[in-house]
Design a protein around this motif. Structure first.
Motif, short mmCIF file in Angstrom:
data_model
loop_
_atom_site.label_atom_id
_atom_site.label_comp_id
_atom_site.label_asym_id
_atom_site.label_seq_id
_atom_site.Cartn_x
_atom_site.Cartn_y
_atom_site.Cartn_z
N THR A 64 72.06 98.37 -34.60
CA THR A 64 71.24 99.10 -35.58
C THR A 64 69.90 98.38 -35.72
OG1 THR A 64 72.05 97.82 -37.47
CG2 THR A 64 73.31 99.80 -36.86
N ASP A 79 61.08 105.62 -41.80
CA ASP A 79 62.12 106.50 -42.33
C ASP A 79 61.63 107.43 -43.43
OD1 ASP A 79 64.04 105.51 -40.63
OD2 ASP A 79 64.71 103.95 -42.03
N GLU A 97 68.58 97.72 -38.46
CA GLU A 97 68.66 96.81 -39.60
C GLU A 97 68.94 95.38 -39.16
OE1 GLU A 97 69.82 99.84 -39.53
OE2 GLU A 97 68.64 100.73 -41.16
N GLU A 98 69.60 95.22 -37.99
CA GLU A 98 69.85 93.88 -37.48
C GLU A 98 68.54 93.14 -37.20
OE1 GLU A 98 72.73 93.28 -34.37
OE2 GLU A 98 73.72 95.19 -34.86
N ASP A 114 65.25 108.71 -34.74
CA ASP A 114 66.60 108.46 -34.22
C ASP A 114 66.51 107.30 -33.24
OD1 ASP A 114 67.94 110.51 -35.58
OD2 ASP A 114 67.29 112.00 -34.11
N TYR A 115 67.41 106.32 -33.42
CA TYR A 115 67.46 105.14 -32.54
C TYR A 115 68.52 105.39 -31.48
CZ TYR A 115 68.49 100.33 -31.11
OH TYR A 115 68.72 99.18 -30.38
N ALA A 132 71.21 101.87 -29.21
CA ALA A 132 72.22 101.04 -29.87
C ALA A 132 73.23 100.46 -28.88
CB ALA A 132 72.95 101.87 -30.92
#
Length: 291
Positions: free
Chosen positions: A214, A233, A216-217, A247-248, A251
């Protein structure tokens, strides 16, 4: 020889020629006052009678300090058909209808202000009829009223015309500003998305070539600013349809196995179906993705 003299629509009396000459010198009579005598077809300004040129000034029979009522006491009765003695009614040769034009100007001036759909037409009518009314009023030498209405109509007409011009300029400028704003947001999001991709590459270099599970890491490991990620976002370009954010797609994937796979793709799209796309090689562009 005697003249009937009038000022501002009121007759001042039947005045002898000698007294009229003297009155011009002492100020009792003005060059703009109107005069008429038998044999004349219409009232005429005193200045056009050539009474003063080469004429001896005669002392007036009525004292300068005499009240106006004394001057007008001998004036013939004023009536629509003219005073006694055959003088024509005051101002008969003046075109009538000036006050009607003034009213028209006032009405259309008001309409042009309160009715946006008719603002342009109403303003033009108010301006044209207002100028026509003022012209007739000036030529009437005071016999026709309505100057205030005409001026009010003119003022409102010009104000309405100005507002119409502002509205036209605004209608042309708003789409331009919207496009500039859209371009600005797109450019900022492309720059922010590029920084996210750089952070992903740094993460992959430290984790056996694998991208983070993610985004967020990246924030947790201090590789990416949280505010930058929140900005991606929470914002979408002006006029674009769809949800905010990106959209990522990388991952947990290995950076060598991604090939041409996009890493980040905006959820919203522009009018032509284009999205903001960040590729594995770091290129960022507006593209229309194949379904």
């Amino acid at each position: 020889m005697h003249y009937h003299v009038a000022r501002d629509g009121q007759q001042l009396g039947r005045i002898s020629e000698a007294e009229l000459k003297a009155g011009l010198h002492d100020g009792r009579f003005l060059p703009t006052d109107l005069a008429w005598r038998e044999g004349m077809s219409e009232w005429t300004p005193i200045r056009d009678l050539n009474l003063v040129a080469n004429a001896e000034v005669v002392v007036p029979k009525i004292a300068v300090s005499a009240p106006r009522a004394a001057v007008a006491a001998s004036a013939p009765a004023f009536s629509p058909s003219g005073p006694s003695g055959g003088a024509p009614a005051f101002g008969p040769a003046v075109p009538q209808g000036g006050s009607g034009l003034a009213t028209t100007s006032l009405v259309f001036g008001i309409v042009s202000l309160v009715t946006c759909s008719l603002a342009g037409i109403g303003a033009l009518v108010a301006i044209i009829t207002g100028h026509m009314a003022l012209g007739r009023i000036d030529r009437s030498r005071g016999a026709i009223g309505g100057r205030g209405k005409a001026k009010a109509g003119l003022i409102m007409g010009y104000i309405s015309l100005l507002l119409v011009g502002i509205a036209i300029v605004a209608s042309l400028a708003v789409p331009v500003f919207a496009r500039i704003q859209e371009k600005g947001i797109v450019k900022k999001q492309m720059n922010d998305a590029r920084q996210v991709h750089v952070a992903c590459l740094i993460y992959a270099a430290e984790n056996s070539g694998k991208y983070p599970a993610t985004l967020e890491e990246l924030v947790e490991k201090k590789m990416l600013d949280a505010a930058l990620l929140d900005g991606l976002d929470d914002v979408k370009p002006t006029g674009w349809e769809g949800e905010k954010g990106f959209d990522y797609l990388g991952a947990g994937k290995n950076d060598t196995a991604l090939g041409e796979t996009p890493i980040l793709v905006s959820r919203s799209e522009g009018k032509k179906g284009q999205r903001i796309v960040v590729h594995h090689d770091g290129s960022v562009a507006e593209e229309k993705l194949e379904e």
